[in-house]
Design a protein around this motif. Sequence first.
Motif, PDB file in Angstrom:
ATOM      1  N   THR A  12      -0.582  -9.260   7.394  1.00 26.01           N
ATOM      2  CA  THR A  12       0.610  -9.599   6.626  1.00 26.01           C
ATOM      3  C   THR A  12       1.040  -8.409   5.790  1.00 26.01           C
ATOM      4  OG1 THR A  12      -0.135 -11.891   6.480  1.00 26.01           O
ATOM      5  CG2 THR A  12       1.579 -11.219   4.938  1.00 26.01           C
ATOM      6  N   CYS A  13       2.340  -8.128   5.815  1.00 26.69           N
ATOM      7  CA  CYS A  13       2.926  -7.071   4.993  1.00 26.69           C
ATOM      8  C   CYS A  13       3.244  -7.648   3.627  1.00 26.69           C
ATOM      9  CB  CYS A  13       4.193  -6.536   5.669  1.00 26.69           C
ATOM     10  SG  CYS A  13       5.114  -5.379   4.645  1.00 26.69           S
ATOM     11  N   SER A  14       2.763  -6.996   2.565  1.00 25.12           N
ATOM     12  CA  SER A  14       3.070  -7.503   1.221  1.00 25.12           C
ATOM     13  C   SER A  14       4.493  -7.145   0.802  1.00 25.12           C
ATOM     14  CB  SER A  14       2.061  -6.982   0.202  1.00 25.12           C
ATOM     15  OG  SER A  14       2.146  -5.581   0.117  1.00 25.12           O
ATOM     16  N   GLY A  15       5.125  -6.198   1.506  1.00 25.54           N
ATOM     17  CA  GLY A  15       6.491  -5.813   1.174  1.00 25.54           C
ATOM     18  C   GLY A  15       7.531  -6.810   1.654  1.00 25.54           C
ATOM     19  N   CYS A  16       7.364  -7.311   2.888  1.00 28.22           N
ATOM     20  CA  CYS A  16       8.386  -8.213   3.444  1.00 28.22           C
ATOM     21  C   CYS A  16       7.813  -9.536   3.945  1.00 28.22           C
ATOM     22  CB  CYS A  16       9.142  -7.504   4.581  1.00 28.22           C
ATOM     23  SG  CYS A  16       8.178  -7.276   6.093  1.00 28.22           S
ATOM     24  N   ALA A  17       6.497  -9.731   3.820  1.00 25.35           N
ATOM     25  CA  ALA A  17       5.811 -10.968   4.197  1.00 25.35           C
ATOM     26  C   ALA A  17       5.763 -11.200   5.706  1.00 25.35           C
ATOM     27  CB  ALA A  17       6.416 -12.183   3.499  1.00 25.35           C
ATOM     28  N   TYR A  18       6.098 -10.192   6.499  1.00 29.53           N
ATOM     29  CA  TYR A  18       6.031 -10.333   7.954  1.00 29.53           C
ATOM     30  C   TYR A  18       4.575 -10.445   8.399  1.00 29.53           C
ATOM     31  CZ  TYR A  18       6.997  -9.340  12.888  1.00 29.53           C
ATOM     32  OH  TYR A  18       7.103  -9.424  14.241  1.00 29.53           O
TER      33      TYR A  18
END
Length: 109
Positions: A12-18
Amino acid sequence: MTDQPTGLRLFTCSGCAYVFQIARGFCPRCGGTALSSSTKSRHGTVTACTEVHVTPLGSPTGAVPFWIVLVQTDDGPVIMASSAQPLQIGAATTLTARTPDRGPYMAET
Ligand SMILES: [Zn+2]
């Protein structure tokens, strides 16, 4: 996605939640590098199934035709996987990763 005894590891990307399947050093959506991983259920429901007869990179099942399926996991993320046989939409399925964090990902009923 890592095939672990307790489930599948997703990133999970903490920047965009992808949320994505394959381990890499950056987010495939925004390029962010603040990533985390979590273990999700390997069980889910087939939401799409497409038959493939020609592939430029070889068959993940070792033969053609094979089927590409989308699986809505019990924990939420949708996983793309392959199957050596057609799977019914709505069927319960179990996912495995042949190579941890790299795939290919297989779906079986
Ligand atoms: Zn991102």
